[in-house]
Scaffold this motif. Structure first.
Motif, PDB file in Angstrom:
ATOM      1  N   ALA A 128       1.033  -1.239   0.068  1.00  0.00           N
ATOM      2  CA  ALA A 128       0.212  -0.010  -0.027  1.00  0.00           C
ATOM      3  C   ALA A 128       0.858   1.195  -0.008  1.00  0.00           C
ATOM      4  O   ALA A 128       0.329   2.337   0.055  1.00  0.00           O
ATOM      5  N   ALA A 129       2.356   0.933  -0.008  1.00  0.00           N
ATOM      6  CA  ALA A 129       2.939   2.181  -0.193  1.00  0.00           C
ATOM      7  C   ALA A 129       2.722   3.197  -1.090  1.00  0.00           C
ATOM      8  O   ALA A 129       2.253   2.951  -2.283  1.00  0.00           O
ATOM      9  N   GLU A 130       2.867   4.604  -0.892  1.00  0.00           N
ATOM     10  CA  GLU A 130       2.455   5.537  -1.710  1.00  0.00           C
ATOM     11  C   GLU A 130       3.320   5.829  -2.787  1.00  0.00           C
ATOM     12  O   GLU A 130       2.979   6.283  -3.867  1.00  0.00           O
ATOM     13  N   ASN A 131       4.756   5.490  -2.598  1.00  0.00           N
ATOM     14  CA  ASN A 131       5.614   5.734  -3.649  1.00  0.00           C
ATOM     15  C   ASN A 131       6.688   4.325  -3.459  1.00  0.00           C
ATOM     16  O   ASN A 131       6.752   3.715  -2.600  1.00  0.00           O
ATOM     17  N   ARG A 132       7.555   4.239  -4.723  1.00  0.00           N
ATOM     18  CA  ARG A 132       8.514   3.353  -4.644  1.00  0.00           C
ATOM     19  C   ARG A 132       9.387   3.327  -3.678  1.00  0.00           C
ATOM     20  O   ARG A 132       9.960   2.498  -3.070  1.00  0.00           O
ATOM     21  N   GLY A 152       8.247   2.165  -0.639  1.00  0.00           N
ATOM     22  CA  GLY A 152       8.016   0.597  -0.554  1.00  0.00           C
ATOM     23  C   GLY A 152       9.251  -0.005  -0.656  1.00  0.00           C
ATOM     24  O   GLY A 152       9.523  -1.265   0.226  1.00  0.00           O
ATOM     25  N   LYS A 153      10.459   0.452  -0.984  1.00  0.00           N
ATOM     26  CA  LYS A 153      11.499  -0.141  -1.067  1.00  0.00           C
ATOM     27  C   LYS A 153      12.160  -0.084   0.765  1.00  0.00           C
ATOM     28  O   LYS A 153      13.000  -1.088   0.827  1.00  0.00           O
ATOM     29  N   LEU A 154      11.946   0.930   1.264  1.00  0.00           N
ATOM     30  CA  LEU A 154      12.356   1.015   2.519  1.00  0.00           C
ATOM     31  C   LEU A 154      11.734   0.031   3.513  1.00  0.00           C
ATOM     32  O   LEU A 154      12.033  -0.908   4.393  1.00  0.00           O
ATOM     33  N   LEU A 155      10.201  -0.430   2.945  1.00  0.00           N
ATOM     34  CA  LEU A 155       9.526  -1.495   3.820  1.00  0.00           C
ATOM     35  C   LEU A 155      10.069  -2.879   3.339  1.00  0.00           C
ATOM     36  O   LEU A 155       9.940  -3.638   4.185  1.00  0.00           O
ATOM     37  N   VAL A 156      10.396  -2.982   2.158  1.00  0.00           N
ATOM     38  CA  VAL A 156      11.151  -4.399   1.540  1.00  0.00           C
ATOM     39  C   VAL A 156      12.429  -4.609   2.711  1.00  0.00           C
ATOM     40  O   VAL A 156      12.486  -5.689   2.666  1.00  0.00           O
ATOM     41  N   SER A 193       0.064  -7.186 -10.078  1.00  0.00           N
ATOM     42  CA  SER A 193       0.585  -6.119 -11.197  1.00  0.00           C
ATOM     43  C   SER A 193       1.273  -5.030 -10.533  1.00  0.00           C
ATOM     44  O   SER A 193       1.032  -4.565  -9.450  1.00  0.00           O
ATOM     45  N   GLY A 194       1.715  -4.358 -11.474  1.00  0.00           N
ATOM     46  CA  GLY A 194       2.415  -2.819 -11.106  1.00  0.00           C
ATOM     47  C   GLY A 194       3.381  -2.915  -9.939  1.00  0.00           C
ATOM     48  O   GLY A 194       4.365  -3.894  -9.698  1.00  0.00           O
ATOM     49  N   MET A 195       3.372  -1.835  -9.075  1.00  0.00           N
ATOM     50  CA  MET A 195       4.466  -1.521  -8.113  1.00  0.00           C
ATOM     51  C   MET A 195       4.115  -2.673  -7.129  1.00  0.00           C
ATOM     52  O   MET A 195       5.199  -3.091  -6.216  1.00  0.00           O
ATOM     53  N   GLU A 196       2.887  -3.042  -6.684  1.00  0.00           N
ATOM     54  CA  GLU A 196       2.589  -4.038  -5.667  1.00  0.00           C
ATOM     55  C   GLU A 196       3.341  -5.447  -5.986  1.00  0.00           C
ATOM     56  O   GLU A 196       4.221  -5.901  -5.166  1.00  0.00           O
TER      57      GLU A 196
END
Length: 255
Positions: free
Chosen positions: A157-161, A164-168, A209-212
């Motif tokens: 649900a990250a607002e941006n990549r 998202g990468k920080l959470l990864v 699909s997509g960033m998710e």
């Protein structure tokens, strides 16, 4: 969501004090209490009302822990403290300590209510939970499953990549750390997390699909690259078996 497989867990020294259903209930209470404390803190409101609501939440947990003979009650409270502490530690890394003020208040309330003798008994259980991998393993698997799934849902649900990468990185690091903190059984918790994520994707069409999808694939690829060969093989085998078992069970219910 429980993940089954043919792997048999080792004997739990705490099983007589906290049976499997009690351990699973403890994990569920930890998840619910953490989410409630987080919502209360985020909701703001009058300071006095917030304090009362958090105290009521701590009282509910304390009441559950005391619904058992003394030694078992100390173990119940130790599980609650350990679980809330781990949830809080993970989320403080993701969102900062101020967001966890309510969780900290609940933990402080639970600890401050203990008499010195009770505190010592509870601490002994806490030490054993961390030192011996096989103790309360059902609890550890269950509360970790919900924690990892929660962070993964936040990840997709990250607002941006960048976020998202920080959470990864955070979630991947947590899973890798499990194999170091629990060198014998940590792989089992990692496998459960990966299987649970895959099942959630199949069941609800998430990260398709997509960033998710890209972030989820990055999480899995990072673990494949960083896990030592032995644990990696066990993780892959167990998670694949768990997903297959879920798919077969689902097909059986659809016929």
């Amino acid at each position: 969501m429980s993940v089954d497989s043919s792997f048999e867990l080792p004997a739990d020294p705490f099983e007589e004090l906290a049976a499997r259903d009690v351990q699973l209930q403890a994990a569920r209470l930890v998840h619910e209490a953490f989410a409630a404390a987080l919502r209360l803190s985020a909701g703001g409101g009058e300071s006095k009302q917030l304090e009362e609501a958090l105290a009521k939440l701590a009282g509910h947990l304390r009441e559950w822990s005391r619904m058992a003979p003394m030694e078992a009650a100390h173990l119940r409270l130790a599980m609650l403290l350990a679980g809330l502490d781990q949830w809080g530690l993970a989320y403080s890394k993701a969102f900062g300590a101020p967001a966890l003020a309510g969780v900290s208040a609940v933990l402080a309330d639970l600890r401050d209510s203990l008499a010195p003798q009770e505190e010592a008994a509870c601490q002994r259980f806490l030490d054993t939970l961390y030192e011996k991998e096989e103790t309360a393993l059902e609890f550890k698997i269950a509360f970790r499953r919900e924690l990892h799934l929660s962070l993964w849902h936040t990840l997709i649900a990250a607002e941006n990549r960048e976020q998202g990468k920080l959470l990864v990185s955070l979630l991947g690091g947590m899973l890798l750390a499990l194999t170091r903190a629990m060198p014998t059984l940590g792989w089992r918790l990692v496998a459960d997390a990966l299987a649970s994520i895959q099942i959630r994707c199949l069941q609800h069409g998430l990260a398709a699909s997509g960033m998710e999808q890209e972030l989820t694939e990055e999480l899995f690829a990072g673990l494949q690259a960083e896990l030592p060969e032995g644990p990696r093989e066990l993780v892959n085998q167990h998670s694949a078996e768990a997903v297959r078992a879920w798919q077969e069970a689902r097909r059986a219910t659809q016929h």
